[in-house]
Design a protein around this motif. Structure first.
Motif, PDB file in Angstrom:
ATOM      1  N   MET A  59       0.805  -1.218   0.000  1.00  0.00           N
ATOM      2  CA  MET A  59       0.000   0.000   0.000  1.00  0.00           C
ATOM      3  C   MET A  59       0.843   1.275   0.000  1.00  0.00           C
ATOM      4  O   MET A  59       0.365   2.339  -0.405  1.00  0.00           O
ATOM      5  N   THR A  60       2.087   1.176   0.440  1.00  0.00           N
ATOM      6  CA  THR A  60       2.921   2.373   0.539  1.00  0.00           C
ATOM      7  C   THR A  60       3.500   2.793  -0.806  1.00  0.00           C
ATOM      8  O   THR A  60       4.119   3.852  -0.905  1.00  0.00           O
ATOM      9  N   HIS A  61       3.318   1.992  -1.831  1.00  0.00           N
ATOM     10  CA  HIS A  61       3.796   2.340  -3.165  1.00  0.00           C
ATOM     11  C   HIS A  61       2.857   3.382  -3.798  1.00  0.00           C
ATOM     12  O   HIS A  61       1.690   3.483  -3.449  1.00  0.00           O
ATOM     13  N   ARG A  62       3.348   4.155  -4.686  1.00  0.00           N
ATOM     14  CA  ARG A  62       2.575   5.088  -5.510  1.00  0.00           C
ATOM     15  C   ARG A  62       1.971   6.267  -4.734  1.00  0.00           C
ATOM     16  O   ARG A  62       1.110   6.968  -5.246  1.00  0.00           O
ATOM     17  N   ASN A  63       2.357   6.475  -3.499  1.00  0.00           N
ATOM     18  CA  ASN A  63       1.927   7.643  -2.738  1.00  0.00           C
ATOM     19  C   ASN A  63       0.414   7.850  -2.788  1.00  0.00           C
ATOM     20  O   ASN A  63      -0.091   8.864  -3.282  1.00  0.00           O
ATOM     21  N   PRO A  64      -0.372   6.919  -2.260  1.00  0.00           N
ATOM     22  CA  PRO A  64      -1.834   7.062  -2.302  1.00  0.00           C
ATOM     23  C   PRO A  64      -2.316   8.256  -1.480  1.00  0.00           C
ATOM     24  O   PRO A  64      -1.666   8.669  -0.523  1.00  0.00           O
ATOM     25  N   SER A  65      -3.465   8.783  -1.870  1.00  0.00           N
ATOM     26  CA  SER A  65      -4.058   9.886  -1.108  1.00  0.00           C
ATOM     27  C   SER A  65      -4.893   9.376   0.052  1.00  0.00           C
ATOM     28  O   SER A  65      -4.876   9.945   1.148  1.00  0.00           O
ATOM     29  N   VAL A  66      -5.652   8.286  -0.198  1.00  0.00           N
ATOM     30  CA  VAL A  66      -6.566   7.724   0.802  1.00  0.00           C
ATOM     31  C   VAL A  66      -6.470   6.205   0.760  1.00  0.00           C
ATOM     32  O   VAL A  66      -6.365   5.603  -0.307  1.00  0.00           O
TER      33      VAL A  66
END
Length: 363
Positions: A232-239
């Motif tokens: 989940m920490t990949h791609r810099n998610p917003s939410v």
């Protein structure tokens, strides 16, 4: 019917199909067009959700389900009056309570006036499939999105258009792929039991937000797997939407939640995280054990949420579920898994909260 008459009948039928199409089709490898909905490109084949780093790390069925394609979609543009597909599934899966189109079919949408509109589905027949989705359209250049199966994977995929037509890369970035939303959860998050791929709540939410939504739902699981937290920490998610509690006991929650959250917080401290309660699905009204499980699960989630806030996790948010499915009991196929109606209600229920959190993350 004699063999000669049968041959003539088949010939006439084929000619009628070609005449209806106007001309023969030319197929293009879908690998040449953008694919949305993935956290990593380092996967075992293009059409898979989990990266190779999870192989051997994830439980057997988390890995298998990670090769399914919920939330994945191919983007392209064409002026063809007809669109067809050829696809080969990985597992040739089937489910007794879910339509085959949802399990292993395809779903085509077109961008009209800035909004995604449903066109038609591609119906599966087995492991190897081929068919025309739509024909007799105007020969206008349009942007398309082809959703992939919810409960099966794709080995190969081709897009067919008229020989005289053009297929090209999309010219419009829709949905927006920067800082995606991630939805983590169980069978419902994966898409059980939508009648077609476009009706999974993650795909509905993506169209409503005009934002890429990554589907990390794993049927029968969602057990706060640490390797999924790392992913989940990949791609810099917003939410990050946490819709997992229906498959997690109070003891498992207490044992795993803090480490799970610390993996995320250490690498992307600004991400907004939304916890969603176990929905009070209709079965829980009549099955006393199920009803107790829902109440106990939500109480454990509320307690864990409060403890995390006390320990300094500030970007956490909590959404009660009591009104997400409506009051009429008509939102599920089996008392638990959502129908299209249930998915639509759920997506509309969480949409304003997620939209607000995206704005907060991007300030």
């Amino acid at each position: 019917m004699t063999q000669k008459k049968l041959i003539v009948s088949v010939y006439v039928f084929v000619c009628c199909v070609v005449t209806a199409m106007g001309q023969s089709l030319k197929y293009y490898n879908a690998d040449d067009f953008p694919l949305i909905g993935k956290m990593s490109d380092d996967t075992e084949g293009r059409y898979a959700r989990l990266p190779l780093s999870c192989k051997g790390e994830s439980k057997k069925w988390v890995w298998i389900l990670g090769q399914d394609t919920p939330g994945l979609a191919v983007r392209f543009a064409t002026n063809s009056t007809a669109i067809a597909t050829k696809w080969v599934t990985k597992r040739n899966n089937s489910m007794s309570h879910m339509a085959m189109v949802g399990v292993k079919g395809l779903d085509l949408y077109v961008l009209k006036s800035g909004k995604w509109r449903y066109v038609r589905c591609a119906r599966p027949k087995g492991k190897e499939n081929e068919g025309v989705i739509i024909s007799d359209m105007k020969g206008e250049m349009n942007e398309y999105m082809l959703y992939l199966p919810l409960y099966d994977g794709i080995e190969t995929l081709e897009i067919g258009i008229e020989e005289k037509a053009v297929i090209r890369q999309p010219q419009v970035e829709s949905p927006v792929t920067e800082r995606p939303v991630i939805c983590y959860g169980t069978s419902i998050t994966q898409g059980g039991c939508a009648t077609r791929p476009g009706m999974a709540y993650t795909n509905i939410l993506s169209r409503m937000l005009n934002r890429e939504v990554v589907n990390l739902g794993f049927s029968g699981h969602g057990h706060l797997e640490y390797e999924i937290a790392e992913l989940m920490t990949h791609r810099n998610p917003s939410v990050i939407v946490m819709d997992f509690i229906s498959n997690v006991s109070a003891s498992m929650l207490n044992e795993r939640i803090e480490r799970f959250m610390s993996i995320i917080e250490d690498k992307i401290p600004g991400v907004q995280i939304l916890f969603i309660e176990h929905v009070p699905f209709p079965l829980a009204e009549f099955n006393l054990k199920k009803g107790e499980w829902v109440e106990e699960s939500n109480e454990a989630l509320r307690k864990a949420f409060r403890e995390l806030k006390k320990k300094g996790y500030q970007n956490l948010h909590y959404l009660k579920s009591e009104h997400l499915l409506g009051e009429d009991g008509e939102s599920t196929v089996d008392g638990e898994h959502f129908t299209d109606l249930g998915f639509d209600r759920f997506a509309k229920g969480i949409y304003p909260v997620v939209k607000k959190l995206i704005r907060h993350a991007e300030r």
